[in-house]
Design an enzyme around this catalytic site. Structure first.
Site, PDB file in Angstrom:
ATOM      1  N   HIS A 257      10.769   2.860 -15.629  1.00  0.00           N
ATOM      2  CA  HIS A 257      11.472   3.806 -14.756  1.00  0.00           C
ATOM      3  C   HIS A 257      12.820   3.265 -14.344  1.00  0.00           C
ATOM      4  O   HIS A 257      12.917   2.142 -13.875  1.00  0.00           O
ATOM      5  CB  HIS A 257      10.661   4.068 -13.480  1.00  0.00           C
ATOM      6  CG  HIS A 257       9.387   4.783 -13.756  1.00  0.00           C
ATOM      7  ND1 HIS A 257       9.359   5.969 -14.419  1.00  0.00           N
ATOM      8  CD2 HIS A 257       8.113   4.460 -13.481  1.00  0.00           C
ATOM      9  CE1 HIS A 257       8.112   6.363 -14.535  1.00  0.00           C
ATOM     10  NE2 HIS A 257       7.329   5.461 -13.986  1.00  0.00           N
TER      11      HIS A 257
ATOM     12  N   TYR B 221       9.176   9.865  -3.385  1.00  0.00           N
ATOM     13  CA  TYR B 221       8.786   9.547  -2.008  1.00  0.00           C
ATOM     14  C   TYR B 221       9.251  10.706  -1.134  1.00  0.00           C
ATOM     15  O   TYR B 221      10.458  10.965  -1.047  1.00  0.00           O
ATOM     16  CB  TYR B 221       9.484   8.267  -1.542  1.00  0.00           C
ATOM     17  CG  TYR B 221       8.994   6.991  -2.213  1.00  0.00           C
ATOM     18  CD1 TYR B 221       9.375   6.679  -3.512  1.00  0.00           C
ATOM     19  CD2 TYR B 221       8.161   6.111  -1.527  1.00  0.00           C
ATOM     20  CE1 TYR B 221       8.924   5.514  -4.123  1.00  0.00           C
ATOM     21  CE2 TYR B 221       7.703   4.950  -2.132  1.00  0.00           C
ATOM     22  CZ  TYR B 221       8.092   4.654  -3.425  1.00  0.00           C
ATOM     23  OH  TYR B 221       7.641   3.502  -4.022  1.00  0.00           O
TER      24      TYR B 221
ATOM     25  N   PRO C 226       1.680  -0.622   1.607  1.00  0.00           N
ATOM     26  CA  PRO C 226       1.972  -0.375   0.192  1.00  0.00           C
ATOM     27  C   PRO C 226       3.296   0.321  -0.109  1.00  0.00           C
ATOM     28  O   PRO C 226       3.731   0.322  -1.256  1.00  0.00           O
ATOM     29  CB  PRO C 226       0.786   0.480  -0.272  1.00  0.00           C
ATOM     30  CG  PRO C 226       0.183   1.046   0.960  1.00  0.00           C
ATOM     31  CD  PRO C 226       0.478   0.101   2.061  1.00  0.00           C
TER      32      PRO C 226
ATOM     33  N   LYS D 222       4.845  -3.635  -3.231  1.00  0.00           N
ATOM     34  CA  LYS D 222       5.196  -5.051  -3.353  1.00  0.00           C
ATOM     35  C   LYS D 222       4.013  -6.020  -3.455  1.00  0.00           C
ATOM     36  O   LYS D 222       4.196  -7.184  -3.833  1.00  0.00           O
ATOM     37  CB  LYS D 222       6.071  -5.468  -2.152  1.00  0.00           C
ATOM     38  CG  LYS D 222       7.429  -4.837  -2.157  1.00  0.00           C
ATOM     39  CD  LYS D 222       8.232  -5.321  -3.355  1.00  0.00           C
ATOM     40  CE  LYS D 222       9.506  -4.559  -3.567  1.00  0.00           C
ATOM     41  NZ  LYS D 222       9.993  -4.652  -4.933  1.00  0.00           N
TER      42      LYS D 222
ATOM     43  N   TYR E   8      13.828  -2.898  -4.409  1.00  0.00           N
ATOM     44  CA  TYR E   8      12.759  -2.210  -5.132  1.00  0.00           C
ATOM     45  C   TYR E   8      12.508  -2.843  -6.495  1.00  0.00           C
ATOM     46  O   TYR E   8      11.356  -3.072  -6.884  1.00  0.00           O
ATOM     47  CB  TYR E   8      13.115  -0.720  -5.300  1.00  0.00           C
ATOM     48  CG  TYR E   8      11.905   0.149  -5.535  1.00  0.00           C
ATOM     49  CD1 TYR E   8      11.378   0.945  -4.526  1.00  0.00           C
ATOM     50  CD2 TYR E   8      11.266   0.175  -6.769  1.00  0.00           C
ATOM     51  CE1 TYR E   8      10.260   1.739  -4.732  1.00  0.00           C
ATOM     52  CE2 TYR E   8      10.150   0.959  -6.988  1.00  0.00           C
ATOM     53  CZ  TYR E   8       9.645   1.735  -5.969  1.00  0.00           C
ATOM     54  OH  TYR E   8       8.538   2.517  -6.185  1.00  0.00           O
TER      55      TYR E   8
HETATM   56  P1  FAD Z   1      -6.767  -9.523  -4.773  1.00  0.00           P
HETATM   57  O1  FAD Z   1      -6.290  -8.631  -5.849  1.00  0.00           O
HETATM   58  O2  FAD Z   1      -7.375  -8.927  -3.559  1.00  0.00           O
HETATM   59  O3  FAD Z   1      -7.757 -10.559  -5.427  1.00  0.00           O
HETATM   60  C1  FAD Z   1      -8.594 -11.396  -4.683  1.00  0.00           C
HETATM   61  C2  FAD Z   1      -9.871 -11.631  -5.461  1.00  0.00           C
HETATM   62  O4  FAD Z   1     -10.662 -12.567  -4.745  1.00  0.00           O
HETATM   63  C3  FAD Z   1     -10.708 -10.367  -5.585  1.00  0.00           C
HETATM   64  O5  FAD Z   1     -11.046 -10.166  -6.942  1.00  0.00           O
HETATM   65  C4  FAD Z   1     -11.913 -10.627  -4.703  1.00  0.00           C
HETATM   66  O6  FAD Z   1     -13.069  -9.992  -5.210  1.00  0.00           O
HETATM   67  C5  FAD Z   1     -12.012 -12.142  -4.768  1.00  0.00           C
HETATM   68  N1  FAD Z   1     -12.688 -12.745  -3.620  1.00  0.00           N
HETATM   69  C6  FAD Z   1     -12.591 -12.429  -2.308  1.00  0.00           C
HETATM   70  N2  FAD Z   1     -13.355 -13.236  -1.563  1.00  0.00           N
HETATM   71  C7  FAD Z   1     -13.956 -14.086  -2.420  1.00  0.00           C
HETATM   72  C8  FAD Z   1     -14.871 -15.156  -2.239  1.00  0.00           C
HETATM   73  N3  FAD Z   1     -15.318 -15.499  -1.032  1.00  0.00           N
HETATM   74  N4  FAD Z   1     -15.283 -15.827  -3.337  1.00  0.00           N
HETATM   75  C9  FAD Z   1     -14.831 -15.493  -4.578  1.00  0.00           C
HETATM   76  N5  FAD Z   1     -13.960 -14.485  -4.800  1.00  0.00           N
HETATM   77  C10 FAD Z   1     -13.530 -13.803  -3.733  1.00  0.00           C
HETATM   78  N6  FAD Z   1      -0.557  -1.983  -3.714  1.00  0.00           N
HETATM   79  C11 FAD Z   1       0.186  -0.976  -4.143  1.00  0.00           C
HETATM   80  O7  FAD Z   1       1.358  -1.192  -4.383  1.00  0.00           O
HETATM   81  N7  FAD Z   1      -0.332   0.280  -4.351  1.00  0.00           N
HETATM   82  C12 FAD Z   1      -1.621   0.558  -4.090  1.00  0.00           C
HETATM   83  O8  FAD Z   1      -2.069   1.690  -4.263  1.00  0.00           O
HETATM   84  C13 FAD Z   1      -2.421  -0.464  -3.618  1.00  0.00           C
HETATM   85  N8  FAD Z   1      -3.696  -0.201  -3.348  1.00  0.00           N
HETATM   86  C14 FAD Z   1      -4.451  -1.179  -2.838  1.00  0.00           C
HETATM   87  C15 FAD Z   1      -5.739  -0.869  -2.495  1.00  0.00           C
HETATM   88  C16 FAD Z   1      -6.540  -1.830  -1.898  1.00  0.00           C
HETATM   89  C17 FAD Z   1      -7.935  -1.473  -1.485  1.00  0.00           C
HETATM   90  C18 FAD Z   1      -6.030  -3.144  -1.701  1.00  0.00           C
HETATM   91  C19 FAD Z   1      -6.877  -4.217  -1.072  1.00  0.00           C
HETATM   92  C20 FAD Z   1      -4.741  -3.462  -2.089  1.00  0.00           C
HETATM   93  C21 FAD Z   1      -3.932  -2.485  -2.641  1.00  0.00           C
HETATM   94  N9  FAD Z   1      -2.614  -2.763  -2.991  1.00  0.00           N
HETATM   95  C22 FAD Z   1      -1.853  -1.764  -3.444  1.00  0.00           C
HETATM   96  C23 FAD Z   1      -2.035  -4.114  -2.893  1.00  0.00           C
HETATM   97  C24 FAD Z   1      -2.246  -4.986  -4.143  1.00  0.00           C
HETATM   98  O9  FAD Z   1      -3.261  -4.458  -4.937  1.00  0.00           O
HETATM   99  C25 FAD Z   1      -2.567  -6.415  -3.680  1.00  0.00           C
HETATM  100  O10 FAD Z   1      -1.442  -6.890  -2.983  1.00  0.00           O
HETATM  101  C26 FAD Z   1      -2.919  -7.389  -4.824  1.00  0.00           C
HETATM  102  O11 FAD Z   1      -4.176  -7.072  -5.354  1.00  0.00           O
HETATM  103  C27 FAD Z   1      -2.912  -8.840  -4.344  1.00  0.00           C
HETATM  104  O12 FAD Z   1      -3.421  -9.700  -5.331  1.00  0.00           O
HETATM  105  P2  FAD Z   1      -4.261 -10.986  -4.958  1.00  0.00           P
HETATM  106  O13 FAD Z   1      -4.596 -11.639  -6.262  1.00  0.00           O
HETATM  107  O14 FAD Z   1      -3.542 -11.778  -3.942  1.00  0.00           O
HETATM  108  O15 FAD Z   1      -5.560 -10.472  -4.229  1.00  0.00           O
HETATM  109  C1  DHB Z   2       2.721   3.147  -6.246  1.00  0.00           C
HETATM  110  C2  DHB Z   2       2.373   2.505  -5.108  1.00  0.00           C
HETATM  111  C3  DHB Z   2       3.303   2.316  -4.143  1.00  0.00           C
HETATM  112  O1  DHB Z   2       2.997   1.672  -3.018  1.00  0.00           O
HETATM  113  C4  DHB Z   2       4.601   2.744  -4.313  1.00  0.00           C
HETATM  114  O2  DHB Z   2       5.501   2.537  -3.336  1.00  0.00           O
HETATM  115  C5  DHB Z   2       4.956   3.371  -5.473  1.00  0.00           C
HETATM  116  C6  DHB Z   2       3.991   3.586  -6.458  1.00  0.00           C
HETATM  117  C7  DHB Z   2       1.673   3.341  -7.266  1.00  0.00           C
HETATM  118  O3  DHB Z   2       0.532   2.942  -6.995  1.00  0.00           O
HETATM  119  O4  DHB Z   2       1.958   3.888  -8.334  1.00  0.00           O
END
Ligand code: FAD
Ligand code: DHB
Length: 396
Positions: free
Chosen positions: A72, A201, A293, A297, A385
């Site tokens: 995009h 948005y 969200p 980021k 962004y």
């Molecule tokens: P995570 O992806 O959370 O990974 C952590 C991992 O650790 C998980 O697999 C978990 O199962 C594991 N874990 C936890 N505790 C334990 C334990 N005690 N022992 C072993 N393993 C463990 N961002 C967007 O931009 N758009 C979205 O729509 C969006 N939706 C989201 C929806 C949800 C429900 C969440 C929680 C986040 C969302 N985010 C979204 C944000 C983005 O997905 C996260 O910032 C990203 O996943 C962070 O990555 P991470 O590896 O730090 O953590």
């Molecule tokens: C998406 C999520 C966001 O938080 C955003 O600002 C733009 C797009 C997405 O999940 O596609």
């Protein structure tokens, strides 16, 4: 069991760290509470900054992303019934974002680790970290064969917001900065071809709405809702009505309607835990910080952290230099706070707040008018962004 780096969590942070360490010849073991299928199907983020895409491609895990990712060159902002485009190509210049679902990044990283003989233990429980401030830290956990212990040189807490790593640090050693928001997002995945090539948005009196996509067949949509929103009150017809109302503008554009595959409520919070290190434990990704969200980021920040950490660990194993590890938290936090600011700003500018008055509402509209009308302000949005530079990394 023994390894060099014990990693808790198979999300983007944990898997990418394990992959980068492997490329530097450093062994790691990843422990994950859920099944492989669960983490490979979990619907979450989907927007990759240019720097995240470059890292995935340069380290050999970007083949599918290059084939299937949707590039995009901009986003659209709607308010007051009009739509305005922010052109990243022109403003950044030449930088873009790519839409590629988080669970696809996870699949690619898991496959790469397993192909390279990497160790990932799924479905572990009772994870406990020990000896964090000693030279011999360890992870205890339980799997189908009983109690296990892994002796490590270093530990990486990549276990997300509700993991055990952050809580393993004595409370007096951490300062936690937080902001709650009085709303959440209703996240919707629909089997409908994206009717716009770029994310939209929309600021609307009834609340914020976001149009995004996952593939040429799948649309991803969000609606501002209450934190305790009852999904039972949102039959599909109401969701499409609300999306059409909030996205309406003079150009007559509407999202294409199709069967809804999944709905969930996504909480909104800002959080930073400082420092991101205690002894031999390093926190990365959502374990250390959470962004609302808006602006997409979370996953990008998680990947940026482990890039810094992998580099510091590689330097330590190559030359014995510890200064990069000692600077890990400060290096990451400088960029983390800028990204926190951006996510908070996008959230504040686009959502309706239950405490707002007429002044606040008009100030929001003026801000949107300024952001879309001034080249300097559009450029500021665009450069955040597509992803701020990895300044800390350049200094390493
Ligand atoms: P995570 O992806 O959370 O990974 C952590 C991992 O650790 C998980 O697999 C978990 O199962 C594991 N874990 C936890 N505790 C334990 C334990 N005690 N022992 C072993 N393993 C463990 N961002 C967007 O931009 N758009 C979205 O729509 C969006 N939706 C989201 C929806 C949800 C429900 C969440 C929680 C986040 C969302 N985010 C979204 C944000 C983005 O997905 C996260 O910032 C990203 O996943 C962070 O990555 P991470 O590896 O730090 O953590
Ligand atoms: C998406 C999520 C966001 O938080 C955003 O600002 C733009 C797009 C997405 O999940 O596609």
């Amino acid at each position: 069991m023994r390894t060099q780096v014990g990693i808790v969590g198979a999300g983007p942070a944990g898997l990418m760290l394990s992959h980068l360490l492997h490329l530097s010849g450093i062994e790691s073991v990843v422990l994950e509470a859920h099944t492989r299928q669960y983490v490979e199907e979990r619907v979450r983020a989907g927007v990759l900054e240019q720097g995240t895409v470059d890292l995935l491609v340069e380290t050999g895990v970007g083949a599918r992303l290059k084939r299937q990712g949707l590039l995009h060159n901009g986003i659209k902002l709607s308010f007051g019934g009009k739509r305005h485009r922010i052109d990243f190509q022109d403003l950044t210049p030449g930088r873009t974002i790519t839409v590629y679902a988080q669970q696809e990044v996870i699949k690619d990283l898991i496959q790469a680790r397993l192909d390279a003989g990497g160790e990932i233990h799924f479905e572990v429980s009772d994870v406990r970290l020990d000896g964090l401030d000693t030279a011999a830290p360890a992870i205890h956990f339980r799997n189908s064969r009983g109690e296990q212990k892994i002796a490590c040189d270093f530990l990486a807490g990549c276990d997300g917001t509700y993991g055990v790593s952050r809580d393993s640090i004595p409370a007096r050693e951490l300062e936690v900065f937080e902001r709650a928001y009085p709303f959440a997002w209703l996240g919707i995945l629909a089997e409908a071809p994206p009717a716009s090539e770029e994310p939209i948005y929309s600021h609307h009196e009834r609340g914020f709405a976001l149009f995004s996509m996952r593939s040429p067949q799948i649309t991803r949509l969000y609606l501002q809702c209450a934190p305790d929103e009852d999904l039972a009150q949102w039959p599909d017809a109401r969701i499409w009505d609300e999306l059409c109302t909030r996205h309406a503008a003079t150009d007559g554009w509407k999202p294409a309607v199709g069967p809804i595959l999944q709905k969930s409520v996504i909480g909104m919070r800002s959080m930073v835990a400082e420092p991101m290190q205690f002894g031999r434990l390093f926190l990365a990704g959502d374990a250390a910080h959470v962004v609302p969200p808006t602006g997409a980021k979370g996953m990008n920040l998680a990947i940026a952290d482990v890039r810094v950490l992998a580099r510091a660990l590689a330097e330590f194993y190559a030359s014995g230099r510890k200064d990069l590890l000692d600077q890990y938290s400060a290096t990451c936090l400088r960029r983390v706070w800028k990204v926190q600011r951006f996510s908070w700003w996008m959230t504040s500018m686009l959502h309706r707040f239950d405490t707002e008055n007429g002044f606040d509402h008009r100030r929001q509209l003026a801000e949107l008018d300024y952001v879309t009308g001034s080249r300097a302000a559009s450029m500021s949005l665009a450069e955040n962004y597509v992803g701020l530079p990895m300044e800390g990394l350049l200094a390493l």
